[in-house]
Design a protein around this motif. Structure first.
Motif, PDB file in Angstrom:
ATOM      1  N   SER A  43     -13.707  -3.853  -1.655  1.00  0.00           N
ATOM      2  CA  SER A  43     -12.415  -3.456  -1.658  1.00  0.00           C
ATOM      3  C   SER A  43     -11.564  -3.790  -0.497  1.00  0.00           C
ATOM      4  O   SER A  43     -12.179  -3.870   0.352  1.00  0.00           O
ATOM      5  N   ASN A  44     -10.160  -3.998  -0.524  1.00  0.00           N
ATOM      6  CA  ASN A  44      -9.486  -4.210   0.706  1.00  0.00           C
ATOM      7  C   ASN A  44      -8.166  -3.154   0.874  1.00  0.00           C
ATOM      8  O   ASN A  44      -7.343  -3.269   1.561  1.00  0.00           O
ATOM      9  N   LYS A  45      -8.458  -2.098  -0.099  1.00  0.00           N
ATOM     10  CA  LYS A  45      -7.632  -0.859   0.038  1.00  0.00           C
ATOM     11  C   LYS A  45      -8.093   0.482   0.817  1.00  0.00           C
ATOM     12  O   LYS A  45      -9.339   0.539   1.148  1.00  0.00           O
ATOM     13  N   ASN A  46      -7.351   1.234   1.143  1.00  0.00           N
ATOM     14  CA  ASN A  46      -7.327   2.431   1.726  1.00  0.00           C
ATOM     15  C   ASN A  46      -7.292   3.673   0.639  1.00  0.00           C
ATOM     16  O   ASN A  46      -6.261   3.599  -0.320  1.00  0.00           O
ATOM     17  N   PHE A  47      -8.310   4.136   0.539  1.00  0.00           N
ATOM     18  CA  PHE A  47      -8.608   5.259  -0.577  1.00  0.00           C
ATOM     19  C   PHE A  47      -8.062   6.751  -0.108  1.00  0.00           C
ATOM     20  O   PHE A  47      -8.175   7.380  -1.085  1.00  0.00           O
TER      21      PHE A  47
END
Length: 206
Positions: A43-47
């Motif tokens: 992923s390239n997201k902040n969770f």
């Protein structure tokens, strides 16, 4: 009519796998299928503020799975692997497709090129149980770095509102010998791995 949220419970279990296996078999269940699974997520997201389901939807997943028996597959163990949810990375690609694990390196390099990173690499053994008339299966999963977890949902309850659906699942599981309370929370696998501490919620599909 607004579509109801599908509830899946994922309770971390205290006793051994053999204890629950024997309990289910004694109540008429069949161990219909087992598999060893490795799931790798990018992923390239902040969770930080995401639910378990939101994390899943914001990852591309590669799954390698090897069957090792069960009453439906005693002589039909198989191995398969492929990508799921790939469309969120490449909107011109198919959302899911088969891929040999030997080809994984080239995809890893592609993710790195676009600044996507490998965020989870999980392993589990999954044992599935069912009996006549059931539309779903009770899954006992031995998950690396988590422990033994029971997963269950039931399509007969999908039209019910959230709490009624969840209570029905718990009532049904208790009728099979488990001892859950409505107040018990399920463990979120990916959030637990991400925060490096056990994280819980009412819905492992939520």
């Amino acid at each position: 009519m607004e579509k109801s949220e599908v509830v899946e419970v994922g309770f971390k279990l205290e006793n051994s796998f053999d204890y629950y296996h024997n309990m289910l078999i004694s109540r008429g269940f069949n161990n219909v299928y087992n598999c060893e699974t490795r799931d790798i997520y990018w992923s390239n997201k902040n969770f930080d503020d995401m639910s378990e389901n939101e994390i899943k939807r914001n990852c591309v997943r590669f799954r390698w799975s090897k069957g090792f028996g069960g009453s439906l597959y005693e002589n039909d163990a198989f191995t398969k692997s492929g990508f799921q949810n790939y469309l969120i990375f490449d909107n011109l690609a198919e959302n899911s497709f088969m891929c040999p694990i030997e080809d994984l390196d080239e995809f890893e390099e592609k993710f790195k090129k676009y600044y996507w990173k490998r965020v989870f690499d999980t392993k589990k053994n999954d044992y599935q149980y069912s009996k006549e008339g059931m539309k779903s299966r009770i899954q006992l999963q031995e998950i690396e770095n988590i422990g033994l977890v029971l997963y269950y949902d039931n399509p007969d309850y999908y039209s019910l509102e959230f709490n009624k659906q969840r209570n029905k699942l718990i009532d049904e599981l208790n009728s099979y010998g488990f001892n859950f309370k409505y107040s018990d929370l399920g463990i979120d696998k990916l959030r637990t791995l991400y925060f490096k501490k056990e994280c819980y919620s009412k819905n492992q599909n939520g």
